[in-house]
Write a protein that holds these residues in place. Structure first.
Motif, PDB file in Angstrom:
ATOM      1  N   ILE A 345       0.833  -1.205   0.000  1.00 32.74           N
ATOM      2  CA  ILE A 345       0.000   0.000   0.000  1.00 32.74           C
ATOM      3  C   ILE A 345       0.870   1.258   0.000  1.00 32.74           C
ATOM      4  N   TYR A 346       1.977   1.216   0.724  1.00 36.04           N
ATOM      5  CA  TYR A 346       2.905   2.355   0.791  1.00 36.04           C
ATOM      6  C   TYR A 346       3.394   2.735  -0.612  1.00 36.04           C
ATOM      7  N   PHE A 347       3.749   1.742  -1.423  1.00 31.53           N
ATOM      8  CA  PHE A 347       4.309   2.033  -2.746  1.00 31.53           C
ATOM      9  C   PHE A 347       3.261   2.338  -3.809  1.00 31.53           C
ATOM     10  N   THR A 348       2.041   1.893  -3.616  1.00 33.51           N
ATOM     11  CA  THR A 348       1.018   2.084  -4.646  1.00 33.51           C
ATOM     12  C   THR A 348      -0.029   3.128  -4.285  1.00 33.51           C
ATOM     13  N   GLY A 349      -0.185   3.426  -2.990  1.00 31.36           N
ATOM     14  CA  GLY A 349      -1.260   4.299  -2.573  1.00 31.36           C
ATOM     15  C   GLY A 349      -2.628   3.658  -2.718  1.00 31.36           C
ATOM     16  N   ALA A 350      -2.660   2.325  -2.803  1.00 32.56           N
ATOM     17  CA  ALA A 350      -3.920   1.607  -2.994  1.00 32.56           C
ATOM     18  C   ALA A 350      -4.755   1.619  -1.715  1.00 32.56           C
ATOM     19  N   ASP A 351      -6.037   1.306  -1.867  1.00 32.55           N
ATOM     20  CA  ASP A 351      -6.944   1.202  -0.720  1.00 32.55           C
ATOM     21  C   ASP A 351      -6.738  -0.105   0.031  1.00 32.55           C
ATOM     22  N   ILE A 352      -6.426  -1.160  -0.732  1.00 33.95           N
ATOM     23  CA  ILE A 352      -6.399  -2.528  -0.212  1.00 33.95           C
ATOM     24  C   ILE A 352      -5.179  -3.223  -0.799  1.00 33.95           C
ATOM     25  N   SER A 353      -4.670  -4.217  -0.099  1.00 35.13           N
ATOM     26  CA  SER A 353      -3.552  -5.013  -0.610  1.00 35.13           C
ATOM     27  C   SER A 353      -3.902  -6.493  -0.529  1.00 35.13           C
ATOM     28  N   ALA A 354      -3.358  -7.264  -1.471  1.00 37.15           N
ATOM     29  CA  ALA A 354      -3.533  -8.717  -1.472  1.00 37.15           C
ATOM     30  C   ALA A 354      -2.180  -9.381  -1.654  1.00 37.15           C
ATOM     31  N   TYR A 466     -12.476   0.514  -6.190  1.00 37.54           N
ATOM     32  CA  TYR A 466     -11.413   0.330  -5.198  1.00 37.54           C
ATOM     33  C   TYR A 466     -10.103   0.074  -5.935  1.00 37.54           C
ATOM     34  N   HIS A 467      -9.019   0.438  -5.282  1.00 38.71           N
ATOM     35  CA  HIS A 467      -7.685   0.245  -5.869  1.00 38.71           C
ATOM     36  C   HIS A 467      -6.946  -0.781  -5.026  1.00 38.71           C
ATOM     37  N   LEU A 468      -6.474  -1.828  -5.683  1.00 36.40           N
ATOM     38  CA  LEU A 468      -5.874  -2.980  -5.008  1.00 36.40           C
ATOM     39  C   LEU A 468      -4.405  -3.111  -5.380  1.00 36.40           C
ATOM     40  N   ALA A 469      -3.550  -3.258  -4.382  1.00 42.08           N
ATOM     41  CA  ALA A 469      -2.136  -3.546  -4.607  1.00 42.08           C
ATOM     42  C   ALA A 469      -1.936  -5.056  -4.620  1.00 42.08           C
ATOM     43  N   VAL A 470      -1.335  -5.578  -5.681  1.00 44.04           N
ATOM     44  CA  VAL A 470      -1.156  -7.023  -5.829  1.00 44.04           C
ATOM     45  C   VAL A 470      -0.023  -7.259  -6.810  1.00 44.04           C
ATOM     46  N   ASN A 471       0.628  -8.413  -6.740  1.00 46.20           N
ATOM     47  CA  ASN A 471       1.753  -8.643  -7.654  1.00 46.20           C
ATOM     48  C   ASN A 471       1.275  -8.875  -9.082  1.00 46.20           C
ATOM     49  N   ASN A 472       2.189  -8.691 -10.028  1.00 41.26           N
ATOM     50  CA  ASN A 472       1.818  -8.759 -11.446  1.00 41.26           C
ATOM     51  C   ASN A 472       1.381 -10.153 -11.876  1.00 41.26           C
TER      52      ASN A 472
END
Length: 521
Positions: A345-354, A466-472
């Motif tokens: 979340i720190y690097f993407t500014g996303a709302d949620i992380s997976a 929603y904006h989600l941080a997740v690996n490629n």
């Protein structure tokens, strides 16, 4: 007369018998160095004029040693790394999906320095439709027997790799290419072998589907619909396979050099051509063989440097961030998982992380001082971090998919279903989410198991974005998830997880979140 195939795959850069958990332990029952000794012993047993040695890819990425070699922009370490593979004396090789993880320049240098031939039938130049690497086929002669080699790779690579790693390439169906090429080459050879960095979408014996038929693995279709293939030399799924189905020998040698797969063909050459009397398959355990001194010599200095690199401290935490066990981390959470999610979340500014628990041996950061070794052992993949745009409805669909991984037994214990454990462990597909608070009732039918779902105390709304941080890997379709697609990726960071952990943990006071966010019952 006898003809013998010796096959490797998915060694993932484990050249010496260590998994790098303990810097002093070089007794692990794996490694290319043990593979080399086993192959030399079999060549001596059968006679070199009867043996063909092949490999089905995924060599460049996977071990801490491989990561260390990639850090060297001069490619000198890569040359030492490649020299170790050259000691095997492969007759033919194909590429794996992870061989693209470090980009095409790195891959091309590796191919150029290899003494073995790379055979490639379905990774094409998008402008010419010719093989982008290597050659279309290879014909080998052993005792006046002509052996044809074809080489194919899972067509799913574009679903996992960033565009810059595969620019100018076209990945086409492995089945389609072998369907076209096998009848042509079989006319000119006595035995046709296919090296495939791919596996089986259905059980080779029963035909029962073992995963969605999305094109990632096409082995069953090739087996059933292309009778010209005599020997099927597979990989990718990290399975241990040795069987004969429909007069085709099938092998897959596991992971990290734990086995060499062997096919022994008893045949006669007659005036009417080749008569195959029998096909026998087996797996040779490399733990029974000492490391090859030639490979040890090639890589020892680089390995010593890698071990010192791994022990570099990169940060100091206010408190440890452990995982008690991989199972508990997946089902109850853990401070390390929360820390990883906070970083995304720190690097993407996303709302949620997976994220998933990436290794069964993951133990998180058990001390306040964090080393590179701990980062790589907890997150061994060369993934990139993405930010993905999803509706609340799509997010719910994704969580419902994760809920299908689990079941309760008659005693009320929660377990992962067999499909994600056999025939290949795939629990790295099971994602958990942060800082979502959610509960999953496993007694309910699929699609209706997520019974509580809130973000910062507010229910997830179907139409909200929603904006989600997740690996490629996940963002581009890995893991058979619904809702993810490449057009939903808003950004992709050009950093690996070692870089991100280093920057994040040294960015200032990082508070380890020890709260539990999800519950399965």
């Amino acid at each position: 007369m006898k003809l013998v195939f010796l096959h490797t795959s998915d060694t993932h850069g484990f050249l010496l018998p260590t998994d790098y958990q303990d810097k002093h332990d070089y007794e692990a029952p794996i490694s290319l160095s043990r593979v080399s000794t086993a192959i030399k012993a079999q060549r001596e047993k059968w006679g070199a004029d009867k043996v063909v040695v092949t490999d089905a890819g995924d060599c460049l990425q996977g071990s801490p040693l491989a990561s260390f070699c990639h850090k060297d922009e001069s490619y000198e370490r890569l040359d030492n790394f490649t020299a170790a593979y050259n000691e095997i004396g492969y007759d033919g090789r194909c590429l794996g999906n992870h061989d693209f993880n470090f980009g095409q320049d790195y891959l091309k240098h590796y191919i150029k320095k290899n003494t073995a031939s790379f055979v490639n039938d379905n990774i094409l130049d998008e402008k010419t439709d010719n093989p982008a690497f290597g050659q279309e086929y290879k014909i080998i002669e052993r005792q006046d027997i002509k052996i044809g080699l074809l080489g194919i790779t899972t067509q799913y690579v574009p679903h996992w790799e960033p565009e810059e790693h595969i620019r100018g390439l076209k990945f086409v169906s492995a089945f389609d290419q072998i369907k076209k090429l096998a009848p042509k080459l079989k006319k000119d050879v006595d035995i046709l072998a296919v090296m495939y960095h791919g596996g089986f979408e259905s059980d080779p014996v029963t035909g029962v589907a073992t995963e969605p038929h999305n094109g990632e693995n096409e082995g069953y279709k090739i087996l059933k619909e292309i009778p010209e293939v005599d020997v099927f030399l597979t990989g990718h799924q990290h399975r241990r396979l040795n069987l004969v189905v429909d007069n085709t020998a099938i092998v897959q040698p596991g992971y990290r050099g734990e086995c060499v797969a062997q096919v022994v063909i008893d045949l006669d050459k007659t005036s009417d051509g080749i008569k195959i009397n029998s096909l026998e398959t087996s797996l040779i355990e490399t733990k029974d063989y000492e490391p090859d001194p030639a490979i040890v010599k090639d890589i020892t200095d680089v390995d010593r440097q890698a071990q010192a690199w791994l022990d570099q401290p990169i940060a100091h935490l206010s408190e440890p961030a452990p995982i008690k066990s991989a199972f508990e981390g997946r089902t109850k959470g853990a401070p390390f998982i929360n820390l990883l999610q906070q970083m995304q979340i720190y690097f993407t500014g996303a709302d949620i992380s997976a994220t998933a628990v990436m290794s069964e041996k993951a133990r998180g950061f058990t001390n306040q001082t964090v080393t590179l070794r701990e980062v790589i052992l907890n997150y061994p993949y060369a993934n990139q971090l993405c930010k993905v745009r999803l509706t609340g409805k799509e997010l719910k669909e994704i969580l419902e998919h994760t809920a299908t991984f689990l079941e309760k037994d008659n005693e009320g214990n929660i377990n992962f279903i067999d499909r994600y454990i056999k025939p290949k462990p795939q629990l790295y597909h099971f994602d958990v989410f942060y800082p979502l608070r959610y509960e999953v009732d496993l007694s309910k039918p699929h699609g209706h198991r997520v019974v509580e779902l809130t973000l910062h105390g507010k229910p997830i709304e179907d139409e909200h974005i929603y904006h989600l941080a997740v690996n490629n890997y996940r963002a581009m379709g890995g893991g058979f998830y619904p809702a993810y697609s490449m057009d939903k990726i808003e950004m992709m960071l050009d950093k690996d997880y070692v870089q991100m952990f280093t920057e994040y943990l040294t960015s200032g006071e990082v508070k380890v979140d020890t709260k539990q966010y999800y519950k399965f019952y």
